[in-house]
Structures are given as structure tokens and as C-alpha cells.
Design a protein around this motif. Structure first.
Motif, PDB file in Angstrom:
ATOM      1  N   SER A 135      -0.589   2.992  -0.947  1.00  0.00           N
ATOM      2  CA  SER A 135      -1.252   3.352  -0.311  1.00  0.00           C
ATOM      3  C   SER A 135      -0.549   4.964   0.391  1.00  0.00           C
ATOM      4  O   SER A 135       0.379   5.034   0.178  1.00  0.00           O
ATOM      5  CB  SER A 135       0.341   2.135   0.343  1.00  0.00           C
ATOM      6  OG  SER A 135      -0.042   2.310   1.525  1.00  0.00           O
ATOM      7  N   SER A 136      -0.938   4.815   1.250  1.00  0.00           N
ATOM      8  CA  SER A 136      -1.095   6.037   1.848  1.00  0.00           C
ATOM      9  C   SER A 136      -0.202   5.768   3.654  1.00  0.00           C
ATOM     10  O   SER A 136       0.486   6.731   3.821  1.00  0.00           O
ATOM     11  CB  SER A 136      -2.381   6.969   2.628  1.00  0.00           C
ATOM     12  OG  SER A 136      -2.336   6.064   3.763  1.00  0.00           O
ATOM     13  N   GLY A 137       0.876   4.389   3.673  1.00  0.00           N
ATOM     14  CA  GLY A 137       1.535   4.940   4.653  1.00  0.00           C
ATOM     15  C   GLY A 137       2.651   4.385   4.387  1.00  0.00           C
ATOM     16  O   GLY A 137       2.996   4.565   3.117  1.00  0.00           O
ATOM     17  N   THR A 138       3.932   4.311   4.574  1.00  0.00           N
ATOM     18  CA  THR A 138       5.329   4.267   4.660  1.00  0.00           C
ATOM     19  C   THR A 138       5.628   2.800   4.686  1.00  0.00           C
ATOM     20  O   THR A 138       7.152   2.947   4.032  1.00  0.00           O
ATOM     21  CB  THR A 138       5.898   5.387   5.467  1.00  0.00           C
ATOM     22  OG1 THR A 138       6.027   5.052   6.574  1.00  0.00           O
ATOM     23  CG2 THR A 138       5.597   6.163   5.595  1.00  0.00           C
ATOM     24  N   VAL A 166      -3.351  -1.741   3.347  1.00  0.00           N
ATOM     25  CA  VAL A 166      -3.073  -0.718   3.411  1.00  0.00           C
ATOM     26  C   VAL A 166      -3.601   0.798   4.574  1.00  0.00           C
ATOM     27  O   VAL A 166      -4.873   0.270   4.199  1.00  0.00           O
ATOM     28  CB  VAL A 166      -3.032   0.408   2.103  1.00  0.00           C
ATOM     29  CG1 VAL A 166      -1.524  -0.862   1.270  1.00  0.00           C
ATOM     30  CG2 VAL A 166      -3.982  -0.016   1.505  1.00  0.00           C
ATOM     31  N   PRO A 167      -3.282   1.675   4.992  1.00  0.00           N
ATOM     32  CA  PRO A 167      -3.981   2.154   6.381  1.00  0.00           C
ATOM     33  C   PRO A 167      -5.336   3.096   5.323  1.00  0.00           C
ATOM     34  O   PRO A 167      -6.174   3.519   5.724  1.00  0.00           O
ATOM     35  CB  PRO A 167      -3.008   3.100   6.701  1.00  0.00           C
ATOM     36  CG  PRO A 167      -1.292   2.773   5.939  1.00  0.00           C
ATOM     37  CD  PRO A 167      -1.830   1.563   4.887  1.00  0.00           C
ATOM     38  N   GLY A 168      -4.396   3.283   4.136  1.00  0.00           N
ATOM     39  CA  GLY A 168      -5.576   4.572   3.150  1.00  0.00           C
ATOM     40  C   GLY A 168      -5.078   4.546   1.870  1.00  0.00           C
ATOM     41  O   GLY A 168      -3.854   4.077   1.571  1.00  0.00           O
ATOM     42  N   TRP A 169      -5.756   5.643   0.758  1.00  0.00           N
ATOM     43  CA  TRP A 169      -5.475   5.474  -0.311  1.00  0.00           C
ATOM     44  C   TRP A 169      -4.267   6.806  -0.900  1.00  0.00           C
ATOM     45  O   TRP A 169      -4.816   8.114  -0.246  1.00  0.00           O
ATOM     46  CB  TRP A 169      -6.585   5.022  -1.403  1.00  0.00           C
ATOM     47  CG  TRP A 169      -7.481   4.294  -1.205  1.00  0.00           C
ATOM     48  CD1 TRP A 169      -7.874   3.659  -0.685  1.00  0.00           C
ATOM     49  CD2 TRP A 169      -6.471   2.820  -1.732  1.00  0.00           C
ATOM     50  NE1 TRP A 169      -8.549   2.523  -0.155  1.00  0.00           N
ATOM     51  CE2 TRP A 169      -7.211   1.056  -1.152  1.00  0.00           C
ATOM     52  CE3 TRP A 169      -5.035   1.845  -1.943  1.00  0.00           C
ATOM     53  CZ2 TRP A 169      -7.184   0.122  -1.499  1.00  0.00           C
ATOM     54  CZ3 TRP A 169      -5.559   0.990  -1.855  1.00  0.00           C
ATOM     55  CH2 TRP A 169      -6.506   0.129  -1.597  1.00  0.00           C
ATOM     56  N   SER A 170      -3.482   6.948  -1.654  1.00  0.00           N
ATOM     57  CA  SER A 170      -2.702   7.849  -2.050  1.00  0.00           C
ATOM     58  C   SER A 170      -2.346   7.449  -3.717  1.00  0.00           C
ATOM     59  O   SER A 170      -2.048   6.622  -3.632  1.00  0.00           O
ATOM     60  CB  SER A 170      -2.273   8.702  -1.002  1.00  0.00           C
ATOM     61  OG  SER A 170      -0.466   8.087  -0.912  1.00  0.00           O
ATOM     62  N   ASP A 184       5.871  10.744  -5.995  1.00  0.00           N
ATOM     63  CA  ASP A 184       7.716  10.698  -5.300  1.00  0.00           C
ATOM     64  C   ASP A 184       8.903  10.131  -6.203  1.00  0.00           C
ATOM     65  O   ASP A 184       9.555  10.246  -7.026  1.00  0.00           O
ATOM     66  CB  ASP A 184       7.825   9.269  -3.617  1.00  0.00           C
ATOM     67  CG  ASP A 184       9.525   9.522  -3.444  1.00  0.00           C
ATOM     68  OD1 ASP A 184       9.262  10.766  -3.349  1.00  0.00           O
ATOM     69  OD2 ASP A 184      10.115   8.347  -3.263  1.00  0.00           O
ATOM     70  N   PHE A 185       7.810   8.978  -7.104  1.00  0.00           N
ATOM     71  CA  PHE A 185       8.543   8.358  -7.991  1.00  0.00           C
ATOM     72  C   PHE A 185       8.726   9.609  -8.647  1.00  0.00           C
ATOM     73  O   PHE A 185       9.867   9.792 -10.218  1.00  0.00           O
ATOM     74  CB  PHE A 185       7.655   7.638  -8.870  1.00  0.00           C
ATOM     75  CG  PHE A 185       8.605   6.556 -10.251  1.00  0.00           C
ATOM     76  CD1 PHE A 185       8.967   4.815  -9.515  1.00  0.00           C
ATOM     77  CD2 PHE A 185       7.920   6.983 -11.674  1.00  0.00           C
ATOM     78  CE1 PHE A 185      10.016   5.155 -10.914  1.00  0.00           C
ATOM     79  CE2 PHE A 185       8.931   6.344 -12.328  1.00  0.00           C
ATOM     80  CZ  PHE A 185       9.548   5.218 -12.372  1.00  0.00           C
ATOM     81  N   SER A 193      15.684   1.620   1.245  1.00  0.00           N
ATOM     82  CA  SER A 193      14.817   2.398   2.272  1.00  0.00           C
ATOM     83  C   SER A 193      13.222   1.497   2.467  1.00  0.00           C
ATOM     84  O   SER A 193      12.089   1.674   3.172  1.00  0.00           O
ATOM     85  CB  SER A 193      14.516   3.800   0.963  1.00  0.00           C
ATOM     86  OG  SER A 193      13.522   3.251  -0.341  1.00  0.00           O
ATOM     87  N   LEU A 194      12.905   0.826   1.441  1.00  0.00           N
ATOM     88  CA  LEU A 194      12.245  -0.751   1.361  1.00  0.00           C
ATOM     89  C   LEU A 194      10.454   0.267   1.523  1.00  0.00           C
ATOM     90  O   LEU A 194       9.785   0.158   2.450  1.00  0.00           O
ATOM     91  CB  LEU A 194      11.684  -1.038   2.330  1.00  0.00           C
ATOM     92  CG  LEU A 194      12.763  -2.375   2.097  1.00  0.00           C
ATOM     93  CD1 LEU A 194      12.338  -3.825   4.331  1.00  0.00           C
ATOM     94  CD2 LEU A 194      11.846  -3.686   1.341  1.00  0.00           C
ATOM     95  N   ASP A 195      10.556   0.910   0.387  1.00  0.00           N
ATOM     96  CA  ASP A 195       9.611   2.326   1.347  1.00  0.00           C
ATOM     97  C   ASP A 195       8.301   2.237  -0.284  1.00  0.00           C
ATOM     98  O   ASP A 195       9.058   1.199  -1.333  1.00  0.00           O
ATOM     99  CB  ASP A 195       9.303   3.666   1.323  1.00  0.00           C
ATOM    100  CG  ASP A 195      10.589   4.298   0.304  1.00  0.00           C
ATOM    101  OD1 ASP A 195       9.132   4.097  -0.948  1.00  0.00           O
ATOM    102  OD2 ASP A 195      11.263   5.443  -0.245  1.00  0.00           O
TER     103      ASP A 195
END
Lengths: 401, 261
Positions: free
Chosen positions: B29-32, B38-42, B48-49, B224-226
Motif C-alpha cells: 500500500s502507498s497509504g499509512t 489501498v489508495p495506491g501501490w508502493s 521501511d522494513f 504503530s499499526l502501520d
């Protein structure tokens, strides 16, 4: 072959010695890192070290005291001195928590007394500070707490308490939560186990009788979730069951519900996610048992005139019992010890014993309660495994389990 | 009737696997938010991982602990299984019950007992403690897997080798080991997977420096639930599936986890 055996026996004189040598390291590991810790858990549930640790001299005096009326001035003086010393040394916390756990208010009484600058005569000074110091029941309680061993934690997890006279009484209602906790834990475990049998049995039968070409891919669908972490599967349900999650979106779109349902943090969510997590553990032993059944047995029953239901109830079901029992045992033991699934998708009032054990051990630093709760789980699981071993034919559980 | 049963089974198996798939789109997902659609792909959550200190530390810990667990539990369990098969003494059933006892105890009980025991010898908050605890959990699986492979093994074989002059160790290496090698390797994979998936023992025994991937994920779920934790879930699952695939290639005999092929 006999010749080989005779010669071999000459060369390998003591196969048992070798066998025992091979077994020793693993047995040592089980002894030191499994049975030993379980024994320490038992000891932790009855240990009561806080009073002796914080007030060693007073503890000795209290143990020597006969326990009638009020103790001597010497005991008062010792308690007053050691409390003040313990307070200034900064190690009074464990004792205060311990006493507060036993009786609300006694922890704060302790801290109040430790901070008061008392002068002799101490019996009068302490009674003047707080009248509870002039009450024999407080001193009798302290005398029991000085003993080093207490049944308090084991009583509390059964919703019992030590009364003022030292006898066993019911716990105050606001603390009597543990019978309900265990009823909930084992009740949810039982519901999950029964649901797993009911859902898994027909599926296992279908899988066991599939043609070989289809059997492997079919079983892969059971093995894959088994190997995926229960945490990942719990996380998936956490996402799916959210208020604006996919399940609610589908329900809304189909017009089945007018508004989103509160699915997450409910008993329903716990049972759904637990059945999902544990179903493979039910299906696999069932398939194993069903595959061992010779189809000729069922044909023989049919040729002797047994009807379909009779063939199932009198032949097939008993023959699958070892697998069914092993699966139920595994599912039940796993479900009562499961931490993550209820923690992720259950509500605060649906938490099971494992969550309380973790909270007492890690957050509250009340090890006695954590240990006592673990003992109840251990005893019930042991009773159930023992019962299964007794009821089942010899070796049935060992072979499967 | 049979068709209905097969339809039901197909549906049930699908439901067993499908829910896990939900983490896949979220990890890209590109969203948080952990919300679908999902709003978009990324790739941002994978970035981040792989660049986030705590996640990489947890990954390193997980692999290190799981590898050490496999290295310890496999020889211990294999030796014990061979000992059980070779020995002719009374009480072997009790020995087997002892070796597999960790399976019959709810895992939270084992975890809290180890926590109390480790507190006395300073093993809480160390990787060594975590490895020791995981070895106890993995041992029964190794014993049962190797024991199943030995079920049809003729104990006269190594003795025949001995009668021909082979020293005990050579007889083991040349005769016994090749016959059970696939099961030993599979049991090492089980041991690795059991350690890699464990959360509850890590919850008690590990400190923040010893967080494993599941423990780190739980912290993420609580704080954080991200979507990074979805990326972690995808990677964790990929490792699990690789292990399962490897175990199935080895085709070990016995133990319900792979018995059924």
C-alpha cells in the motif's frame, strides 16, 4: 541371521549402554530446561519472600511470637526501625505491593509508617499514627506473611482468600474473577475443539478418500496454513474484521446488514480466528487415521447387512477414534495456551488465562499470581491428557501425538 | 452426496488459506493505514522494513536463534530417537513421554516457567536463553520425526556392520545415518520453523534487544499499526513456505505434520 546376531552381540556388548548414552543429553535438557522450570513455577506459586527480605529481624521475631493479642514492644520497635531503614534503602516496594495485594490499604499503611518519624515507645506511637497497628488481626496477618510460604496465590486463583482468622474464605467479589476466567478459557477451548471436529471430520474424510492425484494438492491447503505463523493469521483476521474492513464491506455491499457490524474485539472474532488457526491440527491426524482404515472393513459390514448409518457409527467412527481423540487433544491444549489470537481480535472482557499470566508476570510483577494461574492450566491440561490416555486404547495417543 | 462433500471441503480449504492473503496488498500500500482498498501501490513499507533498525535487528535475531535452535535440537533429538530404538531396557515409554512432554503442556505454562527459571540464572533478556527455550520446544518434534523414520529400521543392520569390523561411529555414519538422513534434515527444518514462529516464549524471555520478528510484529500491532508489519508478515510467511517446501522435498516419514503426502 542368527549367526550375525551372535557375532554382533560379541562386538557390541552393551547396546543398552549405548542407547542410554544417546538418550542422556536430551533427557538432561528436558530435566534442566523443562521439568526444572515447571518445579520452579510450582515453588513460585507458594513462595512468600517479601517480608523476610525487607524486614529480616522483624520476620524472625514474628515467627517466634505465639500469635495471641498484640506482640511485644520489641516487635513494634523492630518493625518501626526496619521499615524506616527499608524505606531509605529504597527496597520497600515489593513488600508494600505484596501486602496491598493481600489487603487493600495495607500497602499504603506500610509506606505511611515507614515515612513517619516514630519515637519510642513504638507500640503507642504506631497505634497513634494509625489505629490498625493496635489491631491483632493485622499482626497475625504479618506473622503468617513472615513464614516464607503462603497458600494465598493458589487460593486467589480459585476465588478464595485467607480470612482474618487465618481460615479459608471466599474472595471479595471485586477480586473473584478467576473462576469465570477459567470457565471462559476452558469453555472457549471446548467450543473451538468441538467446532474443529465438526468442521474438520467431513473434510478429512473427503481428503482421505481423494484419488492420489488430488490428495497432495488438497493436503497442501492444510499444511500451508499450519506452517504460517499464528501471529500472521491473527493479524489477517484483525484487518479483515475491522469496522471498515473487507468483511463488513462485503456484508454492506450484499445488503445483508444496514450498517457495519462490530466484529472485531468480540467473542465471535476469537472463536472464528481460533478455529481457523487450529483446524489444520484437527484435520491432519484425522486424515492419518482415516487412511489407515481398510475399506474392506466397511464392505464386510455392508455384506453383513449394516445400513449406511450403522456402518458409520459402528465401524468407521470407532476406527477413526484414535485420530479424532489425538486431534481434539492437540486442539484443546493449543487453544487453552493460545495467547496471540485472543490478544489481537478479542475484547478486554474476553481475554483468556494466558493474557492474565503474561500481565501478572511482566506488568504487575506479581509472580505468585502468574505462577498459580499457570499451575491451574497445567493441572487441567494434565488431567485431560491423562483422561485421554486412559480412555483410548494403549498407544493410540502416543502414535499420533 | 460425494460431490457435495467435496464442494464443502474445497470451500473449507479455501477459507483456511484465503484470509492470510489480505496482508499481501496492504504490504504494497502507498497509504499509512491498515485499510482496504489501498489508495495506491508502493514499496515504501518494504523499504521501511529493510532500512528500519528495529526490524533488521529482529530479523537477524530470528535467523540466529532459529539456526542455533536447529543446530542444538537436531543432534540431541536424533541421538535420543536412535537411543530409544536401539535400547532394550524397560521404561522406554516413560522416556518417550518425558521427551515429548513439552507437547502436552500449554505453551504459556512452559513460557512462564522458563521466565521464572531464567530470572534466577540471568538468562532472561539474552539470546542464549531464547535459544535454550526454543530447543526445549523443538526437541519433541525432532524425536518424533526421527523415531518415525526409524520405525522400519532394522537394528540388526548397524550390528551386522559391527560384526564385519566397523567401529560403532563408522557403522552409524555408513549404515544408520543415510537411512534416516531425510528425516533428520526435515526435523532440523521443523526445529527452525518452530523457533522462527514462536511468539509466546519470546514475549516472556526476550528483552527489546532480543526481539524476534514475531515479537517485533506484536509490538508493531500494539503501537504503530502501520503497513510495515504487513511487509514483515509477508516476509515471515515467505520463509515459512520455503521451509515447508524444503521439508516436503525431503519427504520424511511419519509425524502428522508431514506424514500425509
Amino acid at each position: 541371521m542368527i549367526g550375525v546376531r551372535a557375532v554382533a552381540d560379541n562386538r557390541v556388548r552393551c547396546p543398552n549402554l549405548l542407547a542410554i548414552g544417546l538418550l542422556c543429553p536430551a533427557l538432561l535438557l528436558i530435566l534442566l530446561a523443562f521439568l526444572g522450570p515447571l518445579a520452579i513455577d510450582l515453588a513460585t506459586a507458594v513462595r512468600d519472600p517479601q517480608l523476610s527480605a525487607a524486614l529480616p529481624e522483624s520476620a524472625a521475631l514474628l515467627r517466634a511470637w505465639h500469635g495471641g493479642g498484640l506482640p511485644d514492644e520489641a516487635v513494634f520497635a523492630s518493625v518501626a526501625h526496619e521499615l524506616a531503614a527499608s524505606e531509605s534503602a529504597g527496597n520497600i516496594g515489593p513488600l508494600a505491593r505484596r501486602l496491598e495485594f493481600e489487603r487493600s490499604g495495607s500497602g499504603s499503611l506500610l509506606l505511611l509508617t515507614a515515612r513517619a518519624e516514630l519515637v519510642a515507645p513504638y507500640a503507642a506511637a504506631m497505634a497513634a499514627l494509625d489505629p490498625r497497628w493496635a489491631n491483632p488481626t493485622l499482626w497475625q496477618r504479618l506473622r503468617r506473611d513472615a513464614g516464607g510460604v503462603t497458600p494465598l496465590y493458589l487460593l486467589r486463583v480459585l476465588d478464595l482468600d485467607i480470612g482474618d482468622a487465618g481460615s479459608v474464605v471466599s474472595a471479595p467479589p471485586d477480586r473473584a474473577i478467576f473462576r469465570r476466567l477459567f470457565a471462559r478459557t476452558f469453555g472457549i477451548g471446548l467450543v473451538v475443539t468441538v467446532l474443529c471436529v465438526m468442521l474438520g471430520y467431513p473434510a478429512a474424510h473427503a481428503l482421505a478418500t481423494l484419488p492420489p492425484r488430488w490428495a497432495a494438492p488438497g493436503l497442501a491447503f492444510v499444511l500451508v496454513p499450519l506452517w504460517i505463523s499464528i501471529l500472521v493469521r491473527g493479524t489477517a483476521w484483525f484487518i479483515l474484521l475491522q469496522r471498515d474492513g473487507p468483511v463488513n464491506a462485503a456484508l454492506l455491499a450484499s445488503g445483508l446488514v444496514p450498517q457495519p457490524l462490530a466484529l472485531l474485539f468480540t467473542r465471535f472474532a476469537i472463536i472464528l480466528a481460533m478455529v481457523h488457526a487450529l483446524l489444520p491440527f484437527m484435520i491432519l491426524p484425522l486424515v492419518g487415521a482415516m487412511r489407515r482404515i481398510d475399506p474392506a472393513c466397511l464392505r464386510a459390514a455392508a455384506s453383513l447387512g449394516a445400513t449406511g448409518p450403522q456402518r458409520f457409527l459402528r465401524v468407521y467412527l470407532p476406527m477413526t477414534m484414535p485420530g479424532t481423540a489425538a486431534g481434539m487433544l492437540i486442539v484443546f491444549i493449543l487453544s487453552v495456551g493460545l495467547y496471540i489470537t485472543p490478544a489481537l481480535v478479542g475484547g478486554r472482557r474476553d481475554q483468556m488465562a494466558s493474557a492474565f499470566i503474561a500481565e501478572y508476570a511482566k506488568l504487575d510483577v506479581n509472580w505468585g499470581m502468574a505462577a498459580a494461574l499457570a499451575i491451574v492450566l497445567l493441572v487441567v491440561a494434565g488431567l485431560i491428557v491423562g483422561l485421554a490416555r486412559m480412555l483410548l486404547p494403549r498407544g493410540a495417543t502416543a502414535r499420533q501425538f | 452426496m460425494r460431490a457435495a462433500l467435496r464442494c464443502y471441503t474445497a470451500l473449507l480449504l479455501l477459507l483456511l488459506v484465503a484470509p492470510v492473503l489480505v496482508v499481501l496488498p496492504l504490504s504494497f500500500s502507498s497509504g499509512t493505514l491498515l485499510a482496504l482498498p489501498v489508495p495506491g501501490w508502493s514499496w515504501r513499507w518494504y523499504e521501511d522494513f529493510f532500512t528500519g533498525g528495529p526490524w533488521m535487528l529482529a530479523t537477524r535475531n530470528s535467523f540466529e536463534v532459529a539456526a542455533m535452535t536447529a543446530l542444538l535440537a537436531t543432534p540431541l533429538g536424533t541421538a535420543a530417537a536412535i537411543g530409544l530404538r536401539l535400547g532394550r531396557f524397560r521404561g522406554r515409554a516413560i522416556v518417550l513421554a518425558l521427551l515429548t512432554a513439552p507437547l502436552a503442556v500449554p505453551i504459556v505454562v512452559t513460557a512462564v516457567a522458563l521466565y521464572f527459571a531464567f530470572a534466577r540464572i540471568g538468562l532472561n533478556g539474552t539470546l542464549a536463553g531464547l535459544i535454550l527455550a526454543h530447543t526445549v520446544l523443538a526437541l519433541p518434534y525432532v524425536v518424533l520425526t526421527v523415531l518415525a523414520a526409524l520405525r522400519d529400521f532394522d537394528p540388526l543392520l548397524p550390528r551386522a556392520a559391527a560384526s564385519l569390523g566397523a567401529p560403532a561411529w563408522f557403522a552409524f555414519r555408513a549404515v544408520t545415518l543415510p537411512l534416516i538422513a531425510p528425516s533428520v534434515a526435515a526435523s532440523a527444518l521443523f526445529a527452525f520453523a518452530i523457533s522462527f514462529d514462536d511468539l509466546i516464549v519470546a514475549l516472556f524471555v526476550a528483552g527489546p534487544e532480543q526481539f524476534t520478528l514475531p515479537r517485533r510484529m506484536l509490538a508493531g500491532l500494539r503501537e504503530s499499526l502501520d503497513p510495515t508489519l504487513c511487509a514483515a508478515a509477508v516476509l515471515l510467511t515467505a520463509v515459512s513456505l520455503l521451509l515447508l517446501g524444503a521439508a516436503r522435498i525431503l519427504r520424511p516419514r511419519g509425524l502428522f505434520i508431514t506424514e500425509i503426502r
